[in-house]
Enzyme design. Structure first.
Site, PDB file in Angstrom:
ATOM      1  N   CYS A 143       0.841  -1.197   0.000  1.00  0.00           N
ATOM      2  CA  CYS A 143       0.000   0.000   0.000  1.00  0.00           C
ATOM      3  C   CYS A 143       0.875   1.246   0.000  1.00  0.00           C
ATOM      4  O   CYS A 143       1.849   1.335   0.735  1.00  0.00           O
ATOM      5  CB  CYS A 143      -0.881  -0.023   1.247  1.00  0.00           C
ATOM      6  SG  CYS A 143      -1.870   1.459   1.468  1.00  0.00           S
TER       7      CYS A 143
ATOM      8  N   GLU B 143      -5.868  -6.484   5.555  1.00  0.00           N
ATOM      9  CA  GLU B 143      -6.073  -5.174   4.967  1.00  0.00           C
ATOM     10  C   GLU B 143      -6.939  -5.271   3.710  1.00  0.00           C
ATOM     11  O   GLU B 143      -7.809  -4.433   3.465  1.00  0.00           O
ATOM     12  CB  GLU B 143      -4.703  -4.557   4.638  1.00  0.00           C
ATOM     13  CG  GLU B 143      -4.726  -3.057   4.415  1.00  0.00           C
ATOM     14  CD  GLU B 143      -5.081  -2.707   2.991  1.00  0.00           C
ATOM     15  OE1 GLU B 143      -5.578  -1.592   2.772  1.00  0.00           O
ATOM     16  OE2 GLU B 143      -4.867  -3.542   2.100  1.00  0.00           O
TER      17      GLU B 143
ATOM     18  N   CYS C 215      -4.811  -1.235  -7.214  1.00  0.00           N
ATOM     19  CA  CYS C 215      -3.572  -1.385  -6.456  1.00  0.00           C
ATOM     20  C   CYS C 215      -3.346  -2.855  -6.104  1.00  0.00           C
ATOM     21  O   CYS C 215      -2.220  -3.342  -6.188  1.00  0.00           O
ATOM     22  CB  CYS C 215      -3.572  -0.503  -5.204  1.00  0.00           C
ATOM     23  SG  CYS C 215      -4.837  -0.906  -3.996  1.00  0.00           S
TER      24      CYS C 215
ATOM     25  N   HIS D  86     -12.974   4.754  -3.130  1.00  0.00           N
ATOM     26  CA  HIS D  86     -11.948   3.939  -2.497  1.00  0.00           C
ATOM     27  C   HIS D  86     -12.063   2.473  -2.937  1.00  0.00           C
ATOM     28  O   HIS D  86     -11.059   1.795  -3.136  1.00  0.00           O
ATOM     29  CB  HIS D  86     -12.073   4.073  -0.980  1.00  0.00           C
ATOM     30  CG  HIS D  86     -10.767   3.921  -0.261  1.00  0.00           C
ATOM     31  ND1 HIS D  86      -9.598   4.491  -0.706  1.00  0.00           N
ATOM     32  CD2 HIS D  86     -10.427   3.247   0.875  1.00  0.00           C
ATOM     33  CE1 HIS D  86      -8.609   4.180   0.113  1.00  0.00           C
ATOM     34  NE2 HIS D  86      -9.083   3.411   1.076  1.00  0.00           N
TER      35      HIS D  86
ATOM     36  N   CYS E 169      -4.120   7.203  -1.717  1.00  0.00           N
ATOM     37  CA  CYS E 169      -5.423   7.289  -2.362  1.00  0.00           C
ATOM     38  C   CYS E 169      -6.528   7.597  -1.365  1.00  0.00           C
ATOM     39  O   CYS E 169      -7.567   8.127  -1.737  1.00  0.00           O
ATOM     40  CB  CYS E 169      -5.736   6.046  -3.190  1.00  0.00           C
ATOM     41  SG  CYS E 169      -6.019   4.578  -2.253  1.00  0.00           S
TER      42      CYS E 169
ATOM     43  N   GLU F 158      -0.678   1.393   9.614  1.00  0.00           N
ATOM     44  CA  GLU F 158      -1.919   1.939  10.140  1.00  0.00           C
ATOM     45  C   GLU F 158      -1.755   2.436  11.582  1.00  0.00           C
ATOM     46  O   GLU F 158      -0.980   1.884  12.350  1.00  0.00           O
ATOM     47  CB  GLU F 158      -3.038   0.889  10.084  1.00  0.00           C
ATOM     48  CG  GLU F 158      -3.742   0.829   8.749  1.00  0.00           C
ATOM     49  CD  GLU F 158      -2.912   0.195   7.634  1.00  0.00           C
ATOM     50  OE1 GLU F 158      -2.049  -0.650   7.944  1.00  0.00           O
ATOM     51  OE2 GLU F 158      -3.107   0.559   6.457  1.00  0.00           O
TER      52      GLU F 158
ATOM     53  N   TYR G 189      -9.211  -0.268  -5.036  1.00  0.00           N
ATOM     54  CA  TYR G 189      -8.679  -1.556  -4.578  1.00  0.00           C
ATOM     55  C   TYR G 189      -8.486  -2.565  -5.705  1.00  0.00           C
ATOM     56  O   TYR G 189      -7.614  -3.424  -5.636  1.00  0.00           O
ATOM     57  CB  TYR G 189      -9.593  -2.147  -3.495  1.00  0.00           C
ATOM     58  CG  TYR G 189      -9.117  -1.789  -2.122  1.00  0.00           C
ATOM     59  CD1 TYR G 189      -9.155  -0.473  -1.683  1.00  0.00           C
ATOM     60  CD2 TYR G 189      -8.608  -2.750  -1.255  1.00  0.00           C
ATOM     61  CE1 TYR G 189      -8.702  -0.128  -0.423  1.00  0.00           C
ATOM     62  CE2 TYR G 189      -8.149  -2.409   0.005  1.00  0.00           C
ATOM     63  CZ  TYR G 189      -8.200  -1.101   0.417  1.00  0.00           C
ATOM     64  OH  TYR G 189      -7.744  -0.765   1.664  1.00  0.00           O
TER      65      TYR G 189
END
Lengths: 486, 486, 486, 486
Positions: free
Chosen positions: C100, C445, C301, C294, C104, C259, C298
């Site tokens: 990640c 994730e 990426c 979002h 974004c 995170e 996904y």
């Protein structure tokens, strides 16, 4: 056993006079009518097998009531060994017919009612169990075929039996007489009904006190006054009805069990054949035991069907010169893997069975539900793989009439020939068998017979002993005591 | 467009005299014969839509050759916008017919041959492209329906065309004449063949020099001398042939495209309609482009069908009083999810399309293959979920004849009534629609149309740019240089 | 762009003084602390790419507000072309980092707030849009990294914000001052928070009037007084923290975004950075737009990550001499197929996007939800296949310390050597990369980032236009009018 | 049994002096070293259970050689009842440890070698069986833990043992001496090796005459001269090594069995402990029997783990106030369903076991392969569902150090509190348990332990009796005779 052989069975059916409609007309003789004959032949295989030396151990049993040798399809299971033998019998029958042979529904009804009638009597001091045993001995000695009649139409599914606009949406006692009862309503999807001798009526779901009149179990002949049957359509039934041979796919034994609606228009049942009359608190038990037995069976008979389908696809791959492909082998491996996974649960729920208070053996209910639930997935996947390997020709093949026509028969033969070594007719026959076993009715039956998927999920969660599992997890991380949540 | 409306189309078919066999007899008029009429009506919808204001933008295009407004089914894609509009058109047509409307196979053939003919000429100095454009303008101006004829019988799959016992297992040039060629062989699974105007013959696979005579592309009328068609069987075709209405499921439009075998028994094709004659080195390209376009389409038309199926199941759940169940909603959600996943790849491979040297636009081939490959999985899963939610009654419903019979019609109506608000007839009609859309032929077509699953997997690996991916991984962990393995 | 290069970005972070805890201690400099440095490097790649000629078109855009060239990560999408370029950029970044890259989430926040602020003003005559544009120009010109802060702790999920025992379970306005507001609460799972410059606070769910104080959108620096961050654990974080190189798997860029929990302990936000203050009726819209953007991302990426994983597995198969196996090729094909299926939906929802009233472009929300939903399935299946092909050694490999030890290093090298042509170190490095990309945090994730699976299912059903689908089905079987059920 | 209790077991390990490396250093005492202690405790549970009244029937057996009561982990199965009891024992141990307890690998080795040694002697007149029985009695009486050592490094998988660049890639006899043999090579992935007493070396695959020297079976102590072990890394091993409690997840018992490389650097084994020396024609049998037993076990121990995981997720759902959601219940149902499907095959292959010539009972090999194959799918799906229900917090939770820190501990507690009734610590502990059981090493072990997926597929096809299945299909459609294809 009075009815011993396949021929005896055919004869015995001719003695009956049930009222059967099909395609808007009456069926007079189910053994000869093209619409029903294949289904009769499939059920007849259960008699034929019992008469063959090779299958005696699986197909017959010794009655614990009379000591007589009886058909296993009339036996009350006395051990896990009995349960496992039944499973093996069902797989063999599936392999030999490639379809439903119908008799396990009656067998499961017998076993469920036997154990529950015993328990009702223990609690209430009634005499259902004695009545039932008398009838059971008749079933065993005569070797009659019994259709277990459970599924009601149910009308509006968001309401219970007593809240339907039409009270007949669930079978119920419409009148009590001094010598018996009168029942009213209908049962749907009745496998083998038109070629059974007797009907064993059971409630379709757990009843409450408010729906007490729907708590009824009883037995009656298929030709009792007031009973009407309507035989249902199946995929490609006209090929069968028109006595085609190749295009039917499985011309000897049909595509499914041959399902019918049974309507009870105020039918009288004498007291000695009534095995539950209002004991609503036992309906849950009865339904559950019947369902568990029936779900266990699906992992065996369907494995038999998948064995046939796997063989069919393997042979067709040879006919097409494709058998050596790594992806072909891999898909066949997957078909076998899924079949044997199903079979595992049938064996396991039988080997892990246990006795009920009556002495009748029950399968492990968790594993039986798991078994049927996998049928509703794996049979479809196996069929999908079969369709994949079969190729598009099973959807576009010219008909048997073209194959035999003077005008174009030679063209069909020329252009559907595969490898030289295998006759074009064989390729077409196998293609039609795959078509029949993977399309429409055959698959729907696998999904819903013995209960729709959601019915199994409810039971799997209910029997999942979640509290114990929570304790295991808490114990591993050192959380003391009982769970606080809901 | 000479053929503008649905009625024009019907009339135009009556002008032709193809030789068509079905069930051992000849079909004289495909527009009225019950076996073919529904398929004709489905194809007619492609004409009807183009005539409706609402769908003009999707259903028509402007010819880049003539500037005329033409049917999109005869258009050479000039942009990714064209590709996306085509996808949307196909989904609408799937929604409106609930089945195959047949015309995309010709469209894909036109686009594939157009770009490859251009490239052959560029390399070899031939004039195929000019010939083809002339014929294409005729197709556009007349608005004829073309059947793209690709799939050969193939005989023994372990051998190539030139090693078959019967050389006719692949269509080939049997004779070169001064004014054209003579072709021989057959094409299987020909969607819409019996109600097309012309046939566009293409090779079925990449050919080598040894199989040069099999490298042939040409166009001919369906009623050219020496052409014979045999119309194939479908699931429950007799319900259709006997003009039943309810039990057919989708009585207006049929279950699939209506597939036929086309036999070429030494058929002459004039030079101006020959677009490849021995250029085996372009066969791979041609097949691949056709396949990619066709695979892209499946994610759109099948999504249209799944929209119908999802609606049917949702309505049936309402009719049964089950629509409020959380598991019902969850399964409907899954049906939508899988449908839209399919649709995604159709849109994506179109939006990511690119121009060929001829100016004709191609879809992204990786995503087109991915699209079709998912059809071979998700359509089956959507059908399985539909069967789950529909319930067992679609396998056991009495026939339309029973429903209408005096003797038992009232019983069928009584016991198949669901919630009060929805007529029992509606429930049965929807049940039959689900039966038709989930069983047999319809599913087989989804598996194999536009290529069997393994065909897509081969392309997905081939286009997977594995070396680049290996470099990405090596780079992240600091391994220098090029991969050493194979 | 003030912050242009990767180095600029590092420097800019050093200017900030956020309060960050990790493993019970304070992190002073996220660019050098081993726990955060890889995550910083991954985010830095978004700057680096924009500075490379080759990626200019994807990585930069022209601001519609200022006409300046800006990072695409600060751009308001002005067309479907913008949306598609973003998707391609994300796939490239996934390929180059294998993890990640965090930015974004801010981009999606900018786009969601932009369009909703516009609509609030249109309805209420407020001036949020002007305030927001001012801040946005600052974001674009400075090229700051913004963390989109949405997910609240939520406490007891069976209750809404206003019914929690602890009102701080959802971020809310604790005080209105003349010059701004004071907020209180926390945000969980904040990707890239510790190495962002600013925080864009948004509500976590649709609010009702009763939970009006939770309807707040505002921007603040990461080092605003009262803000505390706690950096979370990841799988095998100690390998990273101890600066191991091989065993970390992806030592440059880490396993996920990094995170953190962000706690707001009565933090003051000046009025000009408040973009929603109580307009609860717009919270649903805001959350939904953010989520849709979002979810679209996904599929891009993660496809980049799967490209890396596929390459890693392919290379490892070569190292083990197994690359030629048909089952190996088949599994790699499946990995590619699933990756490209995901990617399809990312492309499709972008190509099918449309404008909001503000002019900002939105993705197609159905397809965006479908996209993310497939991530929660296919990424796991791709990882499972990678684990299958990698072999058991990724679970039992001796550590880097053993590999380098004098005592046993030679034994590790001897017994983990595969084919001669590939160094044992390379095999181990690639094994560790696969270990890192398939185990633990990385997969969690994928499941929950951009919303858990059930969140997507709710939207898929809601947007499924079931009534239209029902009409399609009814129309095909001739049922008139509107549906009667619910 | 000399070693009776968990404490006895610990003491006995302290008497040994194996050479063990881990993280570049030597481990002196596996019972106290934090890296190995949890694995020792897990194995100790096999001793502890045998000492508990409640589990005597499952955990002990009566030796058929001595009549003594022995641990079931040293027993040669004498009946299907024995096989089923073993399965139940393994599920209980899985439930009590939540991980691998290591001892079944030795048990399966004992059973495989016992039956094969008998058969070698029957054929060749050797005395391996007597030697083995003597050693077995020692194993039973002492109750030692034996590590079954099968998996060789294999180097380049595209070549056999005798074609490797390094002959040591497979364990082999490097020298024959008058009193015994010398072996050389290594075994990978050796579960429980570092805390076993003895090693039972077996060949890794079927050998040909050319690889005769690789056909060796023998037993030796773990601390024999020349034996070196290197203990492998696991996911998050440093949490364990640093003696954390909460973040380890399963702090008492670890994540997997604790795997090691065992290197044999010319190790002498006396003749009386050699049980195969060059009889390559029995290697296939030996490997296959070992594999079948071991594959059967996986359906039991992993079901135990899934029971824990299901409980953990159910409890966590309660802690988060989410337990009432229909999708939560549905996913938990699915977890149970998959677990019990696995368990079915373990039970079934045991109940359907049969005797070998030696009297030792074998499981049904088809069902055992099916069992393990499903582990490689369902365990991953169960883990995926667990991750889904657990929520993103298991990927972003602050560490135990933060939880306990003065600075931010109160914030962690405040913002990770779920429902009031369940302490925040409990929620975190359960989250960490789920993290440990679903991420990385634990899953890899499930995939590859007892053989990788492809190994099972090969056996499933080989045992699928395809010819019989083809005959079934041909028989149904009336095709006579034997299949003509290949």
């Amino acid at each position: 056993m009075r009815i011993r052989t396949s021929a005896d069975y055919m004869d015995s059916l001719k003695q009956l006079s049930p009222v059967i409609y099909y395609q808007g007309a009456v069926i007079d003789d189910v053994t000869t009518h093209p619409g029903t004959a294949p289904h009769v032949r499939s059920a007849a295989m259960t008699y034929a097998l019992a008469a063959m030396e090779e299958y005696q151990d699986l197909a017959t049993a010794v009655s614990h009531l009379t000591g007589n040798t009886i058909s296993r399809f009339t036996h009350i299971h006395q051990s896990t060994g009995d349960l496992v033998k039944k499973i093996k019998l069902l797989r063999v029958l599936g392999q030999k017919t490639g379809t439903c042979f119908q008799r396990c529904v009656g067998l499961d009804g017998l076993n469920a009612v036997y154990s529950v009638a015993y328990e009702i009597d223990q609690k209430n001091g009634t005499d259902y169990f004695e009545r039932f045993k008398k009838w059971l001995i008749h079933v065993q000695d005569e070797n009659v075929m019994v259709v277990g009649a459970m599924t009601d139409p149910k009308g509006d599914r968001s309401r219970g039996p007593e809240h339907q606009s039409d009270p007949d949406q669930y079978v119920h006692i419409s009148e009590h007489r001094s010598d018996g009862i009168v029942i009213r309503g209908a049962k749907l999807h009745m496998t083998g009904a038109v070629n059974s001798h007797e009907i064993l009526v059971m409630p379709t779901t757990a009843m409450s006190e408010a729906s007490k009149k729907y708590a009824v179990v009883c037995a009656l002949p298929v030709d009792a006054p007031g009973v009407t049957m309507i035989f249902g359509r199946q995929a490609n039934d006209s090929r069968r009805d028109l006595r085609e041979t190749i295009d039917v796919g499985n011309p000897s034994f049909g595509a499914v069990g041959g399902e019918a609606v049974i309507v009870f228009d105020d039918v009288f049942v004498p007291r000695e054949h009534v095995f539950m009359d209002g004991e609503y608190d036992f309906t849950g038990s009865l339904v559950y035991r019947f369902a568990a037995h029936h779900r266990a069976n699906y992992g065996a008979c369907k494995t038999g069907l998948m064995d046939v389908l796997t063989g069919a696809v393997a042979y067709l791959s040879q006919a097409q010169g494709a058998a050596g492909g790594s992806h072909v082998k891999d898909k066949i491996t997957e078909m076998i893997h899924l079949s044997e996974t199903l079979y595992s649960s049938s064996v396991a729920c039988s080997a892990e069975g246990c006795s009920t208070p009556s002495g009748a053996f029950m399968v492990d209910t968790m594993l039986a539900n798991v078994c049927k639930h996998n049928v509703t997935r794996f049979h479809f996947e196996v069929a999908r793989l079969a369709v994949d390997l079969a190729g598009g020709f099973i959807a576009t093949l010219p008909s048997e009439h073209d194959l035999r026509s003077e005008a174009v028969g030679h063209l069909v033969r020329k252009y559907f020939q595969g490898v030289d070594a295998i006759p074009v007719d064989d390729r077409i026959r196998i293609g039609r068998l795959i078509e029949a076993m993977t399309g429409g009715t055959a698959m729907v039956e696998s999904m819903h017979g013995a209960g729709s998927p959601q019915a199994q999920r409810i039971m799997i969660l209910r029997e999942g002993r979640l509290d114990e599992k929570i304790s295991l997890a808490k114990s591993l991380v050192g959380i003391p005591g009982k769970t606080a949540g809901r």
